[in-house]
Design a protein around this motif. Structure first.
Motif, PDB file in Angstrom:
ATOM      1  N   MET A 224      -3.984 -23.120  28.559  1.00  0.00           N
ATOM      2  CA  MET A 224      -2.864 -22.127  27.873  1.00  0.00           C
ATOM      3  C   MET A 224      -3.544 -20.752  27.592  1.00  0.00           C
ATOM      4  N   ASP A 225      -5.225 -20.951  27.171  1.00  0.00           N
ATOM      5  CA  ASP A 225      -5.641 -19.761  27.032  1.00  0.00           C
ATOM      6  C   ASP A 225      -5.859 -18.790  28.383  1.00  0.00           C
ATOM      7  N   ARG A 226      -5.991 -19.629  29.236  1.00  0.00           N
ATOM      8  CA  ARG A 226      -6.178 -18.534  30.453  1.00  0.00           C
ATOM      9  C   ARG A 226      -4.704 -18.225  31.108  1.00  0.00           C
ATOM     10  N   LEU A 227      -3.776 -19.000  30.907  1.00  0.00           N
ATOM     11  CA  LEU A 227      -2.237 -18.457  31.125  1.00  0.00           C
ATOM     12  C   LEU A 227      -2.083 -17.156  30.312  1.00  0.00           C
ATOM     13  N   TYR A 228      -2.480 -17.214  28.908  1.00  0.00           N
ATOM     14  CA  TYR A 228      -1.848 -16.211  28.252  1.00  0.00           C
ATOM     15  C   TYR A 228      -2.785 -14.977  28.576  1.00  0.00           C
ATOM     16  N   ALA A 229      -3.745 -15.057  29.109  1.00  0.00           N
ATOM     17  CA  ALA A 229      -4.372 -13.894  29.379  1.00  0.00           C
ATOM     18  C   ALA A 229      -4.208 -13.178  30.699  1.00  0.00           C
ATOM     19  N   GLN A 230      -3.207 -13.873  31.274  1.00  0.00           N
ATOM     20  CA  GLN A 230      -2.807 -13.242  32.801  1.00  0.00           C
ATOM     21  C   GLN A 230      -1.819 -12.261  32.262  1.00  0.00           C
ATOM     22  N   LYS A 231      -1.696 -11.272  33.103  1.00  0.00           N
ATOM     23  CA  LYS A 231      -0.506 -10.238  33.189  1.00  0.00           C
ATOM     24  C   LYS A 231       0.601 -10.936  33.806  1.00  0.00           C
ATOM     25  N   MET A 232       1.764 -10.779  32.964  1.00  0.00           N
ATOM     26  CA  MET A 232       2.852 -11.718  33.697  1.00  0.00           C
ATOM     27  C   MET A 232       3.845 -10.575  34.680  1.00  0.00           C
ATOM     28  N   PRO A 233       4.408 -10.927  35.606  1.00  0.00           N
ATOM     29  CA  PRO A 233       5.559  -9.977  36.253  1.00  0.00           C
ATOM     30  C   PRO A 233       6.802  -9.494  35.413  1.00  0.00           C
ATOM     31  N   ALA A 234       7.162  -8.575  35.448  1.00  0.00           N
ATOM     32  CA  ALA A 234       8.544  -8.195  34.620  1.00  0.00           C
ATOM     33  C   ALA A 234       9.590  -9.326  34.830  1.00  0.00           C
ATOM     34  N   GLY A 235      10.087  -9.450  33.811  1.00  0.00           N
ATOM     35  CA  GLY A 235      11.302 -10.549  34.019  1.00  0.00           C
ATOM     36  C   GLY A 235      10.969 -12.123  34.274  1.00  0.00           C
ATOM     37  N   LEU A 236       9.736 -12.357  34.128  1.00  0.00           N
ATOM     38  CA  LEU A 236       9.347 -13.757  34.517  1.00  0.00           C
ATOM     39  C   LEU A 236       9.069 -14.355  33.212  1.00  0.00           C
ATOM     40  N   ARG A 237       9.533 -15.624  32.810  1.00  0.00           N
ATOM     41  CA  ARG A 237       9.334 -16.435  31.833  1.00  0.00           C
ATOM     42  C   ARG A 237       8.746 -17.831  32.073  1.00  0.00           C
ATOM     43  N   TRP A 238       7.908 -18.412  31.126  1.00  0.00           N
ATOM     44  CA  TRP A 238       7.384 -19.673  31.536  1.00  0.00           C
ATOM     45  C   TRP A 238       7.249 -20.446  30.225  1.00  0.00           C
ATOM     46  N   HIS A 239       7.247 -21.675  30.098  1.00  0.00           N
ATOM     47  CA  HIS A 239       7.121 -22.428  29.058  1.00  0.00           C
ATOM     48  C   HIS A 239       6.226 -23.885  29.503  1.00  0.00           C
ATOM     49  N   LEU A 240       5.865 -24.543  28.695  1.00  0.00           N
ATOM     50  CA  LEU A 240       4.805 -25.609  28.667  1.00  0.00           C
ATOM     51  C   LEU A 240       5.871 -26.921  28.240  1.00  0.00           C
ATOM     52  N   ASP A 241       6.313 -27.906  28.739  1.00  0.00           N
ATOM     53  CA  ASP A 241       6.699 -29.041  28.270  1.00  0.00           C
ATOM     54  C   ASP A 241       6.177 -30.354  28.479  1.00  0.00           C
ATOM     55  N   VAL A 242       5.384 -30.930  27.363  1.00  0.00           N
ATOM     56  CA  VAL A 242       4.562 -32.043  27.345  1.00  0.00           C
ATOM     57  C   VAL A 242       5.449 -33.181  27.086  1.00  0.00           C
ATOM     58  N   ASP A 243       4.997 -34.176  27.933  1.00  0.00           N
ATOM     59  CA  ASP A 243       5.732 -35.374  27.856  1.00  0.00           C
ATOM     60  C   ASP A 243       7.322 -35.096  28.104  1.00  0.00           C
ATOM     61  N   PRO A 244       7.547 -34.359  29.573  1.00  0.00           N
ATOM     62  CA  PRO A 244       8.802 -34.005  29.734  1.00  0.00           C
ATOM     63  C   PRO A 244       9.741 -35.354  30.159  1.00  0.00           C
ATOM     64  N   LEU A 245      10.938 -35.230  29.877  1.00  0.00           N
ATOM     65  CA  LEU A 245      12.049 -36.305  30.206  1.00  0.00           C
ATOM     66  C   LEU A 245      12.923 -35.991  31.219  1.00  0.00           C
ATOM     67  N   GLU A 246      12.876 -34.671  31.787  1.00  0.00           N
ATOM     68  CA  GLU A 246      13.651 -34.346  33.122  1.00  0.00           C
ATOM     69  C   GLU A 246      12.737 -33.844  33.982  1.00  0.00           C
ATOM     70  N   PHE A 247      12.909 -33.927  35.290  1.00  0.00           N
ATOM     71  CA  PHE A 247      12.202 -33.044  36.227  1.00  0.00           C
ATOM     72  C   PHE A 247      12.953 -32.393  37.015  1.00  0.00           C
TER      73      PHE A 247
END
Length: 247
Positions: A224-247
Motif C-alpha cells: 500500500m505504501d508503494r501504491l500511494y506513492a504512485q501518480k494515478m491517472p485522472a479518473g482512475l479509482r482503486w481499493h483493496l478488499d481483504v478477505d473478499p467474498l466476491e470475485f
C-alpha cells in the motif's frame, strides 16, 4: 454458434401470462422495484391478495412473510452450481433455503420445486434433508484440497477507470511494484472483473494470496505504501478488499 438461453424475469412473466391467462402475475425485480416507494406499492399489492403468481429475483427470498404463498419454484438453479466463484455452491444452498422458507409460513402447507439437471448432486441431497452440517463439511473438504479460504488468505486490488486498458495498466504496474515484496505471497495476473462495466466505468482486479495471514498483512502494508506513492491517472479509482467474498 452462440444462441441466447435462460429465463429472465420478464420472459418468465410473459410465459406465465400466456400459460395462466386468468392469473394475476406480478413481477418483482430491480426494474419494477427501483425505488423504495415502488417496492412498498408492490408489497401492498401482494398483502392485499391482488396477485396470484409472483415472479422475481432473490429480492423475494430475503425475510418477507407472504402467508398465502404455498408453492415456490427456483428456475435455473444449476447456473450457480458450476460458477467460477468457489463460494457459489454455498450461496446457492443459502438462497434455496431462504426461498424455500417463503412457502408454507402460515397454516397452509408449502411446497418447493427446484429446476435442475443434477438432482443427485450432493448440494441438492443435503438441501432435501435440511442437512447443513454435511454440506458444510463437504465444502470445507473441497476447499482444503484446493487451498481455498479458510485454508488460505486472500486480498483483491480492484481498479475502475473509463476504459478497461487504463484499469489493467494500473493493476499491471501495481503487480510489478508488489513482486519484490511477495516472498510468501502468490500474485495472480490482472483480469477484468466478472461484471466488467458498472456505472459507466470499466473494472479490473488483481488477486493476491498467501497461506499465512501475518505474511499477507505484512505484504499488504508495504504494498500500500508503494501504491500511494504512485501518480494515478485522472479518473482512475482503486481499493483493496481483504478477505473478499466476491470475485
Amino acid at each position: 454458434d452462440l444462441l441466447p438461453f435462460g429465463r429472465g424475469t420478464q420472459r418468465l412473466e410473459a410465459m406465465l401470462g400466456e400459460r395462466f391467462p386468468q392469473a394475476r402475475v406480478l413481477r418483482i425485480d430491480r426494474d419494477s422495484a427501483s425505488t423504495p416507494k415502488k417496492w412498498q406499492v408492490l408489497l401492498a399489492t401482494i398483502h392485499a391478495g391482488e396477485a396470484d403468481i409472483l415472479v422475481g429475483t432473490q429480492m423475494l427470498a430475503k425475510g418477507h412473510d407472504f402467508p398465502n404463498l404455498t408453492l415456490v419454484g427456483a428456475v435455473g438453479a444449476d447456473a450457480a452450481l458450476f460458477a467460477a466463484d468457489f463460494r457459489a455452491p454455498e450461496r446457492l444452498f443459502a438462497q434455496l433455503m431462504q426461498v424455500g422458507g417463503r412457502s408454507g409460513r402460515a397454516a397452509l402447507p408449502g411446497e418447493v420445486l427446484i429446476q435442475t439437471e443434477h438432482p443427485e448432486h450432493p448440494l441438492y441431497r443435503a438441501l432435501r434433508a435440511h442437512d447443513y452440517v454435511s454440506f458444510a463439511q463437504s465444502q470445507l473438504a473441497e476447499r482444503r484440497i484446493a487451498g481455498f479460504p479458510p485454508y488460505s488468505f486472500q486480498a483483491i486490488l480492484r481498479a475502475e477507470a473509463r476504459e478497461m486498458g487504463q484499469a489493467l495498466d494500473f493493476l499491471t504496474t501495481a503487480r510489478a511494484a508488489a513482486e519484490p515484496l511477495a516472498s510468501d505471497v502468490t500474485l495472480y495476473d490482472p483480469v477484468p472483473m466478472r461484471m466488467q462495466r458498472l456505472m459507466a466505468l470499466e473494472r479490473g482486479q488483481l488477486l493476491v494470496e498467501s497461506l499465512s495471514r501475518p505474511a499477507l498483512q505484512a505484504f499488504l502494508g508495504k504494498w500500500m505504501d508503494r501504491l500511494y506513492a504512485q501518480k494515478m491517472p485522472a479518473g482512475l479509482r482503486w481499493h483493496l478488499d481483504v478477505d473478499p467474498l466476491e470475485f
